[in-house]
Scaffold this motif. Structure first.
Motif, short mmCIF file in Angstrom:
data_model
loop_
_atom_site.label_atom_id
_atom_site.label_comp_id
_atom_site.label_asym_id
_atom_site.label_seq_id
_atom_site.Cartn_x
_atom_site.Cartn_y
_atom_site.Cartn_z
N GLU A 13 92.46 -78.76 102.43
CA GLU A 13 91.42 -79.29 101.56
C GLU A 13 90.43 -78.17 101.28
OE1 GLU A 13 87.62 -82.10 102.18
OE2 GLU A 13 89.54 -83.02 102.70
N PHE A 14 90.14 -77.97 100.01
CA PHE A 14 89.16 -76.97 99.60
C PHE A 14 87.88 -77.68 99.20
CE2 PHE A 14 93.06 -74.57 98.88
CZ PHE A 14 92.72 -73.34 99.42
N GLU A 15 86.77 -77.19 99.73
CA GLU A 15 85.46 -77.69 99.33
C GLU A 15 84.92 -76.77 98.26
OE1 GLU A 15 82.62 -78.19 102.45
OE2 GLU A 15 84.01 -79.31 103.69
N LEU A 16 84.49 -77.37 97.15
CA LEU A 16 83.92 -76.60 96.06
C LEU A 16 82.51 -77.08 95.80
CD1 LEU A 16 86.98 -76.92 93.69
CD2 LEU A 16 86.32 -74.88 94.94
N LEU A 38 100.85 -78.86 94.40
CA LEU A 38 101.47 -78.57 95.69
C LEU A 38 101.02 -79.55 96.77
CD1 LEU A 38 101.14 -74.68 95.73
CD2 LEU A 38 103.19 -76.02 95.24
N GLY A 39 99.99 -80.34 96.47
CA GLY A 39 99.50 -81.33 97.44
C GLY A 39 98.13 -81.02 98.03
N VAL A 40 97.53 -79.91 97.66
CA VAL A 40 96.20 -79.55 98.17
C VAL A 40 95.18 -80.53 97.61
CG1 VAL A 40 94.40 -77.77 98.15
CG2 VAL A 40 96.79 -77.11 98.39
N ARG A 41 94.20 -80.91 98.46
CA ARG A 41 93.13 -81.80 98.02
C ARG A 41 91.84 -81.01 97.86
NH1 ARG A 41 92.86 -87.43 100.72
NH2 ARG A 41 91.06 -86.48 101.67
N PHE A 42 90.94 -81.54 97.04
CA PHE A 42 89.67 -80.88 96.77
C PHE A 42 88.52 -81.85 96.96
CE2 PHE A 42 92.88 -78.76 94.30
CZ PHE A 42 92.64 -77.43 94.59
N LEU A 64 87.63 -86.13 96.98
CA LEU A 64 86.55 -86.54 97.86
C LEU A 64 85.21 -86.08 97.32
CD1 LEU A 64 88.95 -85.25 99.97
CD2 LEU A 64 87.43 -86.42 101.53
N LEU A 65 84.18 -86.87 97.59
CA LEU A 65 82.80 -86.48 97.33
C LEU A 65 82.11 -86.31 98.66
CD1 LEU A 65 81.27 -88.71 94.52
CD2 LEU A 65 82.02 -86.36 94.40
N LYS A 66 81.35 -85.25 98.80
CA LYS A 66 80.57 -85.03 100.01
C LYS A 66 79.11 -85.24 99.66
CE LYS A 66 82.15 -82.39 103.13
NZ LYS A 66 82.43 -81.22 103.96
N VAL A 67 78.53 -86.31 100.21
CA VAL A 67 77.14 -86.63 99.96
C VAL A 67 76.27 -85.67 100.76
CG1 VAL A 67 75.34 -88.39 100.14
CG2 VAL A 67 77.67 -89.05 99.52
N ASN A 94 84.56 -96.49 93.09
CA ASN A 94 84.97 -96.99 91.78
C ASN A 94 85.84 -95.99 91.03
OD1 ASN A 94 83.78 -99.51 91.95
ND2 ASN A 94 81.83 -98.78 91.15
N LEU A 95 85.72 -94.71 91.38
CA LEU A 95 86.54 -93.66 90.78
C LEU A 95 87.74 -93.31 91.67
CD1 LEU A 95 83.67 -91.35 89.49
CD2 LEU A 95 85.14 -92.85 88.12
N ASN A 96 88.00 -94.15 92.69
CA ASN A 96 89.10 -93.93 93.64
C ASN A 96 88.97 -92.62 94.40
OD1 ASN A 96 90.44 -96.39 93.01
ND2 ASN A 96 91.13 -95.44 91.11
N LEU A 97 87.77 -92.28 94.76
CA LEU A 97 87.50 -91.09 95.56
C LEU A 97 87.05 -91.51 96.95
CD1 LEU A 97 85.36 -89.09 92.96
CD2 LEU A 97 87.80 -88.81 93.44
N GLU A 98 87.37 -90.68 97.93
CA GLU A 98 86.87 -90.90 99.28
C GLU A 98 85.49 -90.26 99.38
OE1 GLU A 98 89.54 -89.90 102.52
OE2 GLU A 98 91.23 -90.10 101.14
#
Length: 151
Positions: A13-16, A38-42, A64-67, A94-98
């Motif tokens: 998982e890459f945090e941007l 390739l399956g990497v998550r952001f 994912l969203l990081k608050v 609502n946007l299907n994000l964790e």
């Protein structure tokens, strides 16, 4: 490198930050799309502190969203923070994000986040940052596994 070394990209998982994305948006999007195949998550880090969060939620393959901790840290004292964090979690879902809440340092914050349906937390309440060896011990204790069972 993922293919060459046989890494299961689902574990990456890459945090941007919004700032990083804004600098070279087209190049970043192309790279994210290729890695995403390739399956990497952001995750979009520090959500709510930048100027173009909603644009990025629609245009980039974010999972994912990081608050940001600045919102989480004031939840006990400020109703506005509680409402903002709750709204961010609802928006993400609502946007299907964790959702990951950063900077969780108290049981009260954790209970509020649980009540809001937050998916994950990170912060000193869970653990301080650890070197790899101590992290392995922490994870083994948390899961109840024996070292031999993991290896």
């Amino acid at each position: 490198l993922i293919l060459e070394h046989g890494v299961d990209a689902r574990w990456l998982e890459f945090e941007l930050t919004e700032t990083a994305v804004m600098r070279r948006n087209d190049l970043v999007k192309q790279t994210m799309d290729a890695l995403g195949r390739l399956g990497v998550r952001f995750s979009l880090d520090d959500f709510g502190t930048g100027f173009s969060s909603f644009v990025h939620l629609n245009s980039l393959p974010i999972a994912l969203l990081k608050v940001d901790r600045s919102f989480v840290g004031g939840m006990e004292q400020r109703e506005e923070n509680r409402k903002l964090v709750h709204a961010m979690i609802n928006l993400a879902h609502n946007l299907n994000l964790e959702v990951v809440a950063e900077g969780v340092e108290s049981d009260e914050q954790l209970e509020l986040l649980r009540g809001f349906g937050c998916d994950q937390v990170q912060g000193f309440l869970v653990s301080k940052p650890l070197p790899v060896g101590e992290l392995m011990e922490f994870l083994l204790q948390a899961t109840g596994c024996q070292l031999g069972a993991v290896l």
